[in-house]
Design an enzyme around this catalytic site. Structure first.
Site, PDB file in Angstrom:
ATOM      1  N   SER A  22      -3.051   2.469  -6.258  1.00 40.92           N
ATOM      2  CA  SER A  22      -3.345   1.847  -7.553  1.00 40.92           C
ATOM      3  C   SER A  22      -3.825   2.943  -8.491  1.00 40.92           C
ATOM      4  CB  SER A  22      -4.438   0.785  -7.380  1.00 40.92           C
ATOM      5  OG  SER A  22      -4.977   0.384  -8.622  1.00 40.92           O
TER       6      SER A  22
ATOM      7  N   TYR B 210     -12.555  -2.056  -3.684  1.00 40.86           N
ATOM      8  CA  TYR B 210     -11.111  -1.978  -3.917  1.00 40.86           C
ATOM      9  C   TYR B 210     -10.722  -0.543  -4.273  1.00 40.86           C
ATOM     10  CZ  TYR B 210      -6.515  -3.015  -5.887  1.00 40.86           C
ATOM     11  OH  TYR B 210      -5.162  -3.033  -6.162  1.00 40.86           O
TER      12      TYR B 210
END
Length: 274
Positions: free
Chosen positions: A142, A155
């Site tokens: 990401s 995350y």
């Protein structure tokens, strides 16, 4: 890497980016796509969409956090369908919370799926790719694997770890003719993020844009595939003026306007509740 006539295994294929990648691969003439996720019914639906392009689609319901189930599934796949040319590690979960209010169960779920699950299936597939001396692995990280942000600490930590894992694996497997790539989408409009509070000023991408960027990146043999101009801007900003980017992220974070209570207040509230 050319996709035509190849076999791919995609984790997290029942929805979002994984589903979009499966459909994009089908459009490019892939021979067979193995669809992996937990929800068998959703996988069946995606398999029907993929099959409409004349591509063989095989739904495989498996829990990536269970090493025994993953090992059995990969062994059966190799026996029944032959070698896997391309592994796409797309499965992931995200929980949003300030760090001081985060729950350990959410933290464990993110680490278990995003990192341990990815490691587990990659280990079983990579060993077979090394024996056949060909293959490619794509780990979906990401933008938060490059630039961490408030309210997404765990995350971001898993996505940073995926980048490190990818870089190490790339060096180890190069001698065996196995290519390892990282895909780094920015905020993508999927059902996983719709329950999250979005960061201000960020324009979400579509899963289809991410899938197309992946296909283009594979054609160029790119080691890292950044998706969208916002990702490139953030990465360059982090290189040139990290202090400025941190300030921007602090103001853009959805919970920035609601700082956590001081520890003394939290302790006092806990004692009262007892």
């Amino acid at each position: 890497m050319h996709l035509q006539g190849k076999t791919a295994l995609i984790t997290g294929a029942s929805r979002g980016i994984g589903r979009a990648i499966a459909l994009e691969f089908a459009k490019h003439g892939m021979h067979r796509i193995l669809l992996v996720a937990r929800d068998h019914q959703r996988l069946e639906d995606v398999a029907a969409e993929v099959s409409a392009y004349g591509v063989e689609a095989v739904p495989i319901a498996v829990d990536l956090t269970d090493p025994i189930d993953v090992n059995i599934a990969i062994a059966q796949v190799w026996r029944n369908y032959g070698p896997i040319d391309l592994l796409i590690n797309c499965a992931g979960v995200a929980h949003q919370s300030s760090f001081l209010q985060s729950r350990l169960t959410d933290v464990q779920a993110e680490i278990s799926t995003n990192l341990v699950g990815l490691y587990t299936i990659t280990r079983f597939v990579a060993r077979r790719m090394v024996k056949q001396r060909t293959g490619a692995i794509v780990n979906v990280s990401s933008l938060m694997g490059k630039v961490a942000a408030p309210t997404m600490a765990t995350y971001s930590a898993t996505k940073f770890a995926i980048l490190g894992f990818t870089q190490a694996l790339r060096g180890e497997l190069a001698a065996h003719n196995v290519q390892v790539t990282a895909l780094l989408p920015s905020l993508t409009d999927t059902d996983m993020v719709r329950d999250l509070q979005w960061f201000r000023w960020v324009i979400p991408m579509t899963p289809q844009q991410v899938a197309k960027a992946l296909v283009d990146g594979l054609a160029r043999d790119s080691p890292e595939i950044l998706v969208g101009w916002q990702s490139h801007l953030a990465v360059w900003g982090n290189r040139l003026a990290p202090w400025l980017l941190e300030k921007v992220l602090r103001f853009a974070a959805p919970l920035a306007a609601h700082p956590p209570k001081p520890y003394s207040e939290l302790r006092e509230a806990t004692a009262t509740s007892r």
